[in-house]
Design a protein around this motif. Structure first.
Motif, PDB file in Angstrom:
ATOM      1  N   VAL A 131       0.825  -1.209   0.000  1.00  0.00           N
ATOM      2  CA  VAL A 131       0.000   0.000   0.000  1.00  0.00           C
ATOM      3  C   VAL A 131       0.857   1.257   0.000  1.00  0.00           C
ATOM      4  N   MET A 132       1.988   1.192   0.674  1.00  0.00           N
ATOM      5  CA  MET A 132       2.825   2.382   0.851  1.00  0.00           C
ATOM      6  C   MET A 132       3.542   2.807  -0.417  1.00  0.00           C
ATOM      7  N   SER A 133       3.847   1.861  -1.290  1.00  0.00           N
ATOM      8  CA  SER A 133       4.697   2.138  -2.448  1.00  0.00           C
ATOM      9  C   SER A 133       4.195   3.287  -3.323  1.00  0.00           C
ATOM     10  N   PRO A 134       2.942   3.270  -3.828  1.00  0.00           N
ATOM     11  CA  PRO A 134       2.488   4.373  -4.687  1.00  0.00           C
ATOM     12  C   PRO A 134       2.284   5.689  -3.938  1.00  0.00           C
ATOM     13  N   MET A 135       2.230   5.645  -2.609  1.00  0.00           N
ATOM     14  CA  MET A 135       2.135   6.892  -1.851  1.00  0.00           C
ATOM     15  C   MET A 135       3.413   7.710  -2.009  1.00  0.00           C
ATOM     16  N   GLU A 136       4.534   7.006  -2.114  1.00  0.00           N
ATOM     17  CA  GLU A 136       5.837   7.670  -2.193  1.00  0.00           C
ATOM     18  C   GLU A 136       6.391   7.725  -3.618  1.00  0.00           C
ATOM     19  N   ASP A 137       5.865   6.884  -4.486  1.00  0.00           N
ATOM     20  CA  ASP A 137       6.344   6.802  -5.865  1.00  0.00           C
ATOM     21  C   ASP A 137       5.474   7.707  -6.738  1.00  0.00           C
ATOM     22  N   HIS A 138       5.996   8.850  -7.142  1.00  0.00           N
ATOM     23  CA  HIS A 138       5.221   9.839  -7.883  1.00  0.00           C
ATOM     24  C   HIS A 138       5.040   9.483  -9.360  1.00  0.00           C
ATOM     25  N   SER A 139       5.510   8.322  -9.761  1.00  0.00           N
ATOM     26  CA  SER A 139       5.220   7.864 -11.121  1.00  0.00           C
ATOM     27  C   SER A 139       3.821   7.251 -11.202  1.00  0.00           C
ATOM     28  N   TYR A 140       3.140   7.172 -10.053  1.00  0.00           N
ATOM     29  CA  TYR A 140       1.789   6.622  -9.986  1.00  0.00           C
ATOM     30  C   TYR A 140       0.743   7.684  -9.726  1.00  0.00           C
ATOM     31  N   ASP A 141      -0.411   7.526 -10.366  1.00  0.00           N
ATOM     32  CA  ASP A 141      -1.654   8.116  -9.895  1.00  0.00           C
ATOM     33  C   ASP A 141      -2.310   7.044  -9.050  1.00  0.00           C
ATOM     34  N   TYR A 142      -2.777   7.430  -7.864  1.00  0.00           N
ATOM     35  CA  TYR A 142      -3.171   6.437  -6.862  1.00  0.00           C
ATOM     36  C   TYR A 142      -4.606   6.664  -6.417  1.00  0.00           C
ATOM     37  N   VAL A 143      -5.416   5.619  -6.512  1.00  0.00           N
ATOM     38  CA  VAL A 143      -6.800   5.639  -6.044  1.00  0.00           C
ATOM     39  C   VAL A 143      -6.891   4.727  -4.824  1.00  0.00           C
ATOM     40  N   ILE A 144      -7.434   5.256  -3.722  1.00  0.00           N
ATOM     41  CA  ILE A 144      -7.527   4.472  -2.487  1.00  0.00           C
ATOM     42  C   ILE A 144      -8.987   4.361  -2.066  1.00  0.00           C
ATOM     43  N   ASP A 145      -9.464   3.133  -2.003  1.00  0.00           N
ATOM     44  CA  ASP A 145     -10.837   2.824  -1.602  1.00  0.00           C
ATOM     45  C   ASP A 145     -10.808   2.430  -0.133  1.00  0.00           C
ATOM     46  N   VAL A 146     -11.334   3.308   0.720  1.00  0.00           N
ATOM     47  CA  VAL A 146     -11.243   3.116   2.173  1.00  0.00           C
ATOM     48  C   VAL A 146     -12.533   2.495   2.687  1.00  0.00           C
ATOM     49  N   GLY A 147     -12.429   1.597   3.653  1.00  0.00           N
ATOM     50  CA  GLY A 147     -13.599   0.972   4.261  1.00  0.00           C
ATOM     51  C   GLY A 147     -14.532   2.003   4.863  1.00  0.00           C
ATOM     52  N   GLY A 148     -15.812   1.662   4.919  1.00  0.00           N
ATOM     53  CA  GLY A 148     -16.846   2.602   5.354  1.00  0.00           C
ATOM     54  C   GLY A 148     -16.637   3.175   6.736  1.00  0.00           C
ATOM     55  N   ASP A 149     -16.946   4.446   6.888  1.00  0.00           N
ATOM     56  CA  ASP A 149     -16.972   5.139   8.175  1.00  0.00           C
ATOM     57  C   ASP A 149     -15.589   5.239   8.821  1.00  0.00           C
ATOM     58  N   SER A 150     -15.600   5.711  10.065  1.00  0.00           N
ATOM     59  CA  SER A 150     -14.349   5.930  10.780  1.00  0.00           C
ATOM     60  C   SER A 150     -13.650   4.618  11.115  1.00  0.00           C
ATOM     61  N   VAL A 151     -14.416   3.534  11.259  1.00  0.00           N
ATOM     62  CA  VAL A 151     -13.808   2.237  11.571  1.00  0.00           C
ATOM     63  C   VAL A 151     -12.870   1.821  10.446  1.00  0.00           C
ATOM     64  N   GLY A 152     -13.346   1.890   9.214  1.00  0.00           N
ATOM     65  CA  GLY A 152     -12.487   1.575   8.076  1.00  0.00           C
ATOM     66  C   GLY A 152     -11.380   2.590   7.916  1.00  0.00           C
ATOM     67  N   GLY A 153     -11.644   3.825   8.326  1.00  0.00           N
ATOM     68  CA  GLY A 153     -10.657   4.883   8.197  1.00  0.00           C
ATOM     69  C   GLY A 153      -9.409   4.661   9.032  1.00  0.00           C
ATOM     70  N   ARG A 154      -9.510   3.833  10.051  1.00  0.00           N
ATOM     71  CA  ARG A 154      -8.334   3.565  10.897  1.00  0.00           C
ATOM     72  C   ARG A 154      -7.214   2.909  10.112  1.00  0.00           C
ATOM     73  N   VAL A 155      -7.585   2.112   9.098  1.00  0.00           N
ATOM     74  CA  VAL A 155      -6.561   1.468   8.271  1.00  0.00           C
ATOM     75  C   VAL A 155      -5.758   2.529   7.531  1.00  0.00           C
ATOM     76  N   LEU A 156      -6.453   3.484   6.922  1.00  0.00           N
ATOM     77  CA  LEU A 156      -5.753   4.560   6.222  1.00  0.00           C
ATOM     78  C   LEU A 156      -4.915   5.383   7.192  1.00  0.00           C
ATOM     79  N   GLY A 157      -5.416   5.562   8.413  1.00  0.00           N
ATOM     80  CA  GLY A 157      -4.677   6.330   9.406  1.00  0.00           C
ATOM     81  C   GLY A 157      -3.298   5.777   9.687  1.00  0.00           C
ATOM     82  N   ARG A 158      -3.125   4.481   9.496  1.00  0.00           N
ATOM     83  CA  ARG A 158      -1.815   3.852   9.713  1.00  0.00           C
ATOM     84  C   ARG A 158      -0.779   4.371   8.722  1.00  0.00           C
ATOM     85  N   PHE A 159      -1.247   4.834   7.555  1.00  0.00           N
ATOM     86  CA  PHE A 159      -0.338   5.246   6.495  1.00  0.00           C
ATOM     87  C   PHE A 159      -0.379   6.746   6.228  1.00  0.00           C
TER      88      PHE A 159
END
Length: 225
Positions: free
Chosen positions: A85-113
């Motif tokens: 998951v982390m690779s395209p966040m730092e690699d600017h050769s990518y356009d990155y789409v992130i589908d986050v789980g519903g509500d704040s509960v799913g949002g905790r996963v994104l919060g890790r990164f």
């Protein structure tokens, strides 16, 4: 307009908002206009159904790099997310789409990164479906935004009106959603970036509706649903 969005596009929203449908369609359209590689991360470790990883082969056939659980196997649903998951966040050769789980509960996963996502390098789209519980009023949507921002440690940057009843959607549903996102926009200062709908509805959205019309195909639901 997709090309004008920030490099990292994050899609959040309440369960049943149609978030994954929009994210998958967005990634597919992005391959048509982007000069970069496109990656799609499925961070939904909460919901068992309608996850972008379920269309992995179709997406990869279109040249999209799909990143999801670190545990292989369609029947498994363990709360594990690949470090990939982390690779395209730092690699600017990518356009990155992130589908986050519903509500704040799913949002905790994104919060890790979230520490890897640079300010000014991302858009976080709040998907609003005015026909879903807990997102039918201004206060309910504002509460959703607040809780998701707290858990992701990122700020919502724009709104998407995705008010629908799947194949029973009418123009009146879209207009209902438009009224709600206008209220949210006025209360928060957030722009309504898109209004999304299946093609037969999108072709008849009236002038004055906020957001660029974003036509979607139903990728996540089979014909009988």
């Amino acid at each position: 307009m997709l090309k004008n969005d920030k490099r990292i596009r994050i899609f959040i929203g309440h369960y049943g908002s149609g978030k994954t449908e929009v994210a998958v369609n967005y990634a597919l359209k992005l391959t048509e206009v982007s000069e970069k590689k496109v990656a799609l991360a499925d961070l939904d470790v909460v919901n068992l159904y309608f996850r972008s990883r379920e269309r992995q082969k179709e997406l990869e056939d279109k040249g999209i790099r799909v990143i999801s659980s670190s545990i292989e196997g369609g029947a498994l649903d363990l709360p594990a997310v690949s470090a990939e998951v982390m690779s395209p966040m730092e690699d600017h050769s990518y356009d990155y789409v992130i589908d986050v789980g519903g509500d704040s509960v799913g949002g905790r996963v994104l919060g890790r990164f979230s520490h890897l996502i640079e300010e000014g390098d991302y858009d976080m789209f709040m998907i609003v479906n005015a026909n879903r519980e807990q997102t039918q009023t201004l206060d309910e949507v504002l509460n959703q935004i607040k809780s998701i921002e707290q858990t992701t440690r990122l700020k919502v940057t724009a709104l998407i009106n995705n008010t629908h009843l799947v194949r029973n959607t009418t123009i009146d549903d879209v207009i209902k959603g438009d009224s709600l996102v206008k209220q949210v926009s006025e209360a928060t200062g957030l722009q309504v970036r898109y209004v999304s709908a299946i093609e037969q509805i999108a072709n008849h959205i009236p002038e004055g509706t906020l957001g660029e019309v974003f036509k979607i195909n139903l990728m996540m639901r089979t014909d009988w649903m």
